[in-house]
Scaffold this motif. Structure first.
Motif, mmCIF file in Angstrom:
data_model
loop_
_atom_site.group_PDB
_atom_site.id
_atom_site.type_symbol
_atom_site.label_atom_id
_atom_site.label_comp_id
_atom_site.label_asym_id
_atom_site.label_seq_id
_atom_site.Cartn_x
_atom_site.Cartn_y
_atom_site.Cartn_z
ATOM 1 N N CYS A 23 0.852 -1.187 0.000
ATOM 2 C CA CYS A 23 0.000 0.000 0.000
ATOM 3 C C CYS A 23 0.889 1.239 0.000
ATOM 4 O O CYS A 23 1.917 1.271 0.672
ATOM 5 C CB CYS A 23 -0.873 -0.020 1.249
ATOM 6 S SG CYS A 23 -1.955 1.399 1.421
ATOM 7 N N GLU A 24 0.497 2.231 -0.780
ATOM 8 C CA GLU A 24 1.229 3.497 -0.806
ATOM 9 C C GLU A 24 0.308 4.640 -0.424
ATOM 10 O O GLU A 24 -0.840 4.693 -0.860
ATOM 11 C CB GLU A 24 1.793 3.765 -2.206
ATOM 12 C CG GLU A 24 2.881 2.821 -2.594
ATOM 13 C CD GLU A 24 3.450 3.125 -3.971
ATOM 14 O OE1 GLU A 24 2.858 3.929 -4.714
ATOM 15 O OE2 GLU A 24 4.493 2.539 -4.292
ATOM 16 N N TYR A 38 3.861 0.656 2.494
ATOM 17 C CA TYR A 38 3.879 -0.507 3.376
ATOM 18 C C TYR A 38 4.034 -1.754 2.515
ATOM 19 O O TYR A 38 3.300 -1.936 1.540
ATOM 20 C CB TYR A 38 2.577 -0.593 4.171
ATOM 21 C CG TYR A 38 2.424 -1.886 4.925
ATOM 22 C CD1 TYR A 38 3.094 -2.084 6.123
ATOM 23 C CD2 TYR A 38 1.618 -2.907 4.425
ATOM 24 C CE1 TYR A 38 2.966 -3.274 6.816
ATOM 25 C CE2 TYR A 38 1.486 -4.103 5.111
ATOM 26 C CZ TYR A 38 2.162 -4.279 6.304
ATOM 27 O OH TYR A 38 2.045 -5.463 6.983
ATOM 28 N N PRO A 40 4.037 -5.810 3.177
ATOM 29 C CA PRO A 40 3.874 -6.859 4.176
ATOM 30 C C PRO A 40 4.995 -7.895 4.074
ATOM 31 O O PRO A 40 5.677 -7.976 3.044
ATOM 32 C CB PRO A 40 2.509 -7.470 3.844
ATOM 33 C CG PRO A 40 2.185 -7.054 2.466
ATOM 34 C CD PRO A 40 2.966 -5.812 2.188
ATOM 35 N N PRO A 61 8.164 -2.553 8.299
ATOM 36 C CA PRO A 61 7.739 -2.806 6.921
ATOM 37 C C PRO A 61 7.345 -1.530 6.160
ATOM 38 O O PRO A 61 6.854 -1.603 5.046
ATOM 39 C CB PRO A 61 6.535 -3.736 7.092
ATOM 40 C CG PRO A 61 5.948 -3.325 8.405
ATOM 41 C CD PRO A 61 7.128 -2.943 9.271
ATOM 42 N N TRP A 62 7.567 -0.371 6.761
ATOM 43 C CA TRP A 62 7.226 0.916 6.137
ATOM 44 C C TRP A 62 8.460 1.533 5.481
ATOM 45 O O TRP A 62 9.565 1.477 6.020
ATOM 46 C CB TRP A 62 6.664 1.882 7.170
ATOM 47 C CG TRP A 62 5.288 1.520 7.592
ATOM 48 C CD1 TRP A 62 4.949 0.715 8.646
ATOM 49 C CD2 TRP A 62 4.071 1.913 6.973
ATOM 50 N NE1 TRP A 62 3.583 0.590 8.718
ATOM 51 C CE2 TRP A 62 3.010 1.319 7.698
ATOM 52 C CE3 TRP A 62 3.757 2.709 5.880
ATOM 53 C CZ2 TRP A 62 1.684 1.504 7.365
ATOM 54 C CZ3 TRP A 62 2.433 2.900 5.552
ATOM 55 C CH2 TRP A 62 1.409 2.301 6.289
ATOM 56 N N TYR A 63 8.241 2.142 4.317
ATOM 57 C CA TYR A 63 9.306 2.788 3.543
ATOM 58 C C TYR A 63 8.855 4.175 3.120
ATOM 59 O O TYR A 63 7.682 4.409 2.889
ATOM 60 C CB TYR A 63 9.614 1.971 2.273
ATOM 61 C CG TYR A 63 10.290 0.661 2.568
ATOM 62 C CD1 TYR A 63 11.650 0.497 2.370
ATOM 63 C CD2 TYR A 63 9.564 -0.412 3.072
ATOM 64 C CE1 TYR A 63 12.274 -0.705 2.659
ATOM 65 C CE2 TYR A 63 10.182 -1.615 3.366
ATOM 66 C CZ TYR A 63 11.531 -1.751 3.156
ATOM 67 O OH TYR A 63 12.152 -2.942 3.452
#
Length: 73
Positions: A23-24, A38, A40, A61-63
């Motif tokens: 997800c962005e 994100y 997963p 897991p977040w960028y």
């Protein structure tokens, strides 16, 4: 998403979900980045130089991501 909305401390301008659970959240340039993504567990983060975005680890897991200015599709 028709209008920007606040998600926590972020003003989200758009959301994109992938079939693999990624997800962005497009947040504009409010923090010096274009958005947060994100991924997963088990989902591969796109490598640098592949695509129009560059991902940098943020938290677990977040960028963070930034659009690559010289990318040509």
């Amino acid at each position: 998403m028709a209008e920007p909305r606040w998600v926590g401390v972020f003003r989200v301008e758009g959301i994109r979900r992938d079939h693999n659970g990624a997800c962005e959240l497009r947040i504009g340039d409010s923090l010096g980045v274009d958005g947060l993504a994100y991924f997963p567990p088990g989902v591969q983060v796109p490598p640098v130089g592949e695509g129009s975005k560059q991902y940098t680890p943020f938290d677990g897991p977040w960028y963070r991501y930034e659009f690559v200015a010289d990318y040509i599709d």
